[in-house]
Structure formats: C-alpha cells, structure tokens
Design an enzyme around this catalytic site. Structure first.
Site, short mmCIF file in Angstrom:
data_model
loop_
_atom_site.label_atom_id
_atom_site.label_comp_id
_atom_site.label_asym_id
_atom_site.label_seq_id
_atom_site.Cartn_x
_atom_site.Cartn_y
_atom_site.Cartn_z
N ASN A 1 14.58 -10.16 -44.42
CA ASN A 1 13.59 -10.58 -43.52
C ASN A 1 12.23 -10.71 -44.27
O ASN A 1 12.15 -10.41 -45.41
CB ASN A 1 13.50 -9.16 -42.38
CG ASN A 1 13.10 -7.99 -42.82
OD1 ASN A 1 12.02 -7.87 -43.43
ND2 ASN A 1 14.09 -6.98 -42.92
N ILE B 1 17.78 4.76 -39.21
CA ILE B 1 17.19 5.94 -39.85
C ILE B 1 16.33 6.90 -39.31
O ILE B 1 16.38 7.95 -38.94
CB ILE B 1 16.52 5.40 -41.03
CG1 ILE B 1 17.50 4.44 -41.74
CG2 ILE B 1 15.88 6.51 -41.97
CD1 ILE B 1 16.55 3.74 -43.02
N1 CTP Z 1 14.65 1.34 -38.01
C1 CTP Z 1 15.21 2.32 -38.87
N2 CTP Z 1 16.61 2.23 -39.29
C2 CTP Z 1 17.09 0.94 -38.77
C3 CTP Z 1 16.42 0.19 -37.91
C4 CTP Z 1 15.05 0.53 -37.51
O1 CTP Z 1 14.60 3.44 -39.30
N3 CTP Z 1 18.23 0.78 -38.98
C5 CTP Z 1 13.14 1.87 -37.56
C6 CTP Z 1 12.34 1.06 -38.08
O2 CTP Z 1 11.54 1.38 -39.58
C7 CTP Z 1 11.03 1.05 -37.09
C8 CTP Z 1 11.79 1.16 -35.65
O3 CTP Z 1 12.98 1.75 -36.20
O4 CTP Z 1 10.06 1.99 -37.19
C9 CTP Z 1 11.99 -0.13 -35.16
O5 CTP Z 1 12.87 -0.08 -34.23
P1 CTP Z 1 14.28 -0.98 -33.67
O6 CTP Z 1 14.68 -0.74 -32.49
O7 CTP Z 1 15.02 -1.06 -34.91
O8 CTP Z 1 13.25 -2.25 -33.84
P2 CTP Z 1 13.94 -3.62 -34.23
O9 CTP Z 1 15.03 -3.74 -35.25
O10 CTP Z 1 12.97 -4.66 -34.20
O11 CTP Z 1 14.83 -3.83 -32.63
P3 CTP Z 1 15.22 -5.19 -31.91
O12 CTP Z 1 15.54 -5.99 -32.95
O13 CTP Z 1 16.22 -4.44 -30.98
O14 CTP Z 1 13.80 -5.45 -31.26
#
Ligand code: CTP
Length: 393
Positions: A207, A304
């Site tokens: 990304n 995470i």
């Molecule tokens: N995060 C994480 N581990 C993941 C995904 C996200 O630790 N596998 C953390 C990111 O570092 C950030 C937060 O969660 O602090 C973002 O939340 P998330 O719901 O995952 O956001 P998006 O990926 O943007 O979700 P969506 O695509 O559903 O909006």
C-alpha cells in the site's frame, strides 16, 4: 517546547561547514543560537558566515570588551540551556577533559552551569587512539553527552568512525536533549510503514504508506524520554537516532515481531498500514501470463493491534484509522471493536505520503482535534495526549 537558547561552540575541523546548516535547523526549531568559535575554527569557516546565519555577533576573543561586565565566560553560559560543541576536535576534547581554559570557548565550558554536549569530528585513527578513547570515557563519566561520531568516508579519504553526525541528526539530538520528558521510564512499541505480501518471487501486494507518521511518533517518543522500539515495514526513511529499529516486511512477520517484543511494554501504538489480506498461495516461481483474467485467493491476516489489546497485561494501546469517508464514526467504531483507550483518526488522503497531517484523537472523553501541522508536530501532540491519559487514567 518553549523557546530554548544554546551556545554553539565551533572548534577547528573540516566538519565546521556542517555547523552552518546546524544553526539554520536549530533556529527552525525555535532554538536560539549564540555562536562562539575558536581561532582554529576561523581557519575553516568565517565568523561572518556564522554571524549572518545566527543573526548575532559571533564571539571568539576572551578579552572581548563588548560582552557585559567584561566577563564573557560567565555571561554567555548563564543565559543558555546547553552548550553544544560541533565540531569538537580531538584537541578540544583533550583540553576540556583536563579543565583547560586558555580561550573563550574552553573557559565557557569550565565556567558553565548548564549541560554540555559534544559532537566529535576527527580522522578514524585519531578517534581510535587510546588517548582519545580515554578522554571520551572521562567526559562521559563527567556527565557530558557525546553525540556520535558517525562512520563513513572522511575528508582525508579514509573510511571509518570519526565523521561528525549530519546537521539534521545533531539538531534532532539537541532538540531531544532540551525537551521535557513526560514519558521518562515508559517503554513504547510502535509499528510503522506498509507491509508487503508476496504473490510470487517478484510480485507483491502493498500500500502507499510512507512510514513518515510512525517514524515521527518514534522520534517524538524518544524526545519525551521513552525507550522506543520501532517495528517497521519497508520504507525509504532513516530510523530516528536513539530508537531500537526492527525490520518486519510482511504482515505475518510484523505480527510475530510485535508479539516477541510486547512483554513489558507500557504503550503500543499501531501506526503501520498492515495488509488486511495476503495471498493464500505463495508461488515459488513467477506466475506466467496465460488467461485473460487472473484471480488471486487472499486469506485474512491476524490483527496485531486487536490481539495486543486483548493480551492479559495489555499495554496502553493506540490505533490509527485512515478513512476515506465518515471519518469519526468509522474511527470510533474501530476503537470500540478493538477495545482501545485511544484511536487517531485521519483522512487517508491527508495522511498517506504527505509531510503534514490533520488528526482527531478519540477516547472515552470524546473527540480532540489537533491542527494540521508537520507530522513531527502532530506526533508530539499525540504523545502529549497519551502522556496525560496514562498519568491520570
Ligand atoms: N492493524 C493491525 N493489524 C492488522 C490490521 C490493522 O495492527 N492486521 C492496526 C493498524 O496499525 C491501525 C489499525 O489497526 O492502527 C487500523 O485498523 P483497521 O480496522 O485494520 O483499519 P483498516 O485496515 O483501514 O480497516 P478497513 O480496511 O476495514 O477500514
């Protein structure tokens, strides 16, 4: 940070040219600079240059009658928050180890009642010489901060330790030294940057995260006195000085690295843009083009942040929500779903790759918007809020 003042002492060394840039950077950070030079420094850079950059007369002479009371060694050091010597030559370091005071700068160091920071700059053999190493050990024992030196190509053409740190690194370390320390004693684990999910040996899903916000948070946390571990995806950034940096390229890699390092952390901040999905099959050979369309099956990755927040002795967990619409509503539902005391909401269009950011902090007390600002200023604002939250939960 409220306005601070330093004396910047310049001694005789080829790295004196970096002191010119250092003055500009310190001033940009609201640090007022009074330049004092040795006679030897004037062989490398002119006082006129330093006067023009600092906007103040440069002092060199112990017997300069223009300084109040005719006592420049007392007068100059009493008005400042620190004395920074950059570059500090081997000879100057040897002199201050013994309390020598035969010119204005060394006398100022001896008469000071403020912290002294020195940035050594010399040839690698001079640096490695047992005499210099003895002097450095003694300066450290005397409570003097040693900034660097760096390793790399030297003016003489040799390669090794002894180069003065770059001006930006010195400015960051001086700023950190002068900053209040509301996070003293806190251990902070931060994730930053993008993750990279391999499809085959040459292709990946990733990304547009640059890592700038996470790195700024790591730098600001170090400034405020925290012990910082930064778990970073692949970025083009240099990790901040003073921070323990661990590389983690894929989401799974980042998950394992965080879990191995989370015990005993007081605060966890998930700034990384972790891939939500990764390819179900990792092809060991390049996928050849054949059909008109190609489907890649993806599996959901572990979260995470959510998993850290649900650990039995979870640290204070902070998330980031980058949204393209319904910012506060979506961010608040993420905060609740992941059981976080605090989430930082920002528009993906503002945050990704940019040097500035506009964020709103959401916690149990509601929304706290921060002004649009460079990411380092936003990072300091976020950490001040975290410091308040942990001191009065
Ligand atoms: N995060 C994480 N581990 C993941 C995904 C996200 O630790 N596998 C953390 C990111 O570092 C950030 C937060 O969660 O602090 C973002 O939340 P998330 O719901 O995952 O956001 P998006 O990926 O943007 O979700 P969506 O695509 O559903 O909006």
């Amino acid at each position: 940070m409220a306005n601070k003042k330093i004396v910047l002492g310049i001694t005789g060394g080829i790295a004196a040219y970096k002191a010119a840039e250092l003055v500009r950077l310190l001033q940009k950070n609201n640090i007022d600079v009074q330049v004092v030079m040795t006679q030897a420094a004037c062989q490398f850079i002119t006082p006129v240059t330093m006067q023009a950059l600092s906007g103040k007369p440069v002092f060199i002479d112990m017997w300069d009658a223009s300084i109040a009371n005719g006592m420049p060694h007392i007068e100059l050091s009493r008005q400042v928050d620190a004395i920074v010597i950059a570059p500090a030559s081997a000879d100057f370091l040897a002199k201050i180890v013994h309390g020598g005071a035969d010119d204005l700068l060394s006398t100022l160091c001896l008469a000071r009642d403020c912290p002294l920071l020195v940035a050594p700059a010399m040839n690698k053999q001079m640096w490695e010489n047992p005499a210099t190493q003895r002097n450095i050990a003694q300066l450290q024992a005397d409570g003097i901060s040693i900034l660097g030196p760096d390793s790399g190509e030297q003016a003489c053409g040799e390669i090794g330790l002894g180069r003065m740190l770059e001006a930006q690194d010195l400015c960051d370390l001086v700023y950190a030294h002068l900053s209040p320390k509301p996070l003293n004693g806190q251990r902070i684990l931060i994730t930053a940057g993008p993750t990279l999910e391999m499809i085959d040996p040459v292709r990946a899903i990733t990304n547009l995260s640059s890592g700038k916000m996470g790195y700024a948070i790591a730098q600001a946390a170090f400034e405020m006195g925290a012990e910082v571990t930064l778990v970073s995806g692949a970025t083009a950034l240099k990790p901040p000085l003073g921070v323990n940096n661990i590389s983690a390229i894929s989401a799974e890699n980042m998950y394992q690295t965080v879990m191995q390092n989370v015990a005993n952390q007081n605060i966890f901040i998930g700034v990384a843009a972790v891939a939500d999905y990764s390819p179900a099959t990792k092809h060991s050979q390049k996928i050849k083009k054949s059909e008109q369309t190609l489907s890649i099956a993806l599996n959901k990755n572990k979260d995470i942040l959510a998993d850290v927040a649900s650990l039995p002795n979870a640290p204070f967990c902070v998330g980031f929500a980058a949204e393209s619409e319904n910012l506060l509503e979506y961010a608040e539902s993420k905060r609740k779903a992941k059981k976080l005391p605090l989430i930082v909401a920002n528009l993906a269009s503002d945050a990704m790759g940019s040097d500035e950011n506009q964020v709103t902090l959401l916690d149990k007390n509601g929304a706290h918007p921060l002004a649009n600002a460079p990411k380092i200023a936003v990072a300091r604002g976020i950490l001040q809020h975290i410091a308040k939250c942990i001191s009065s939960p």
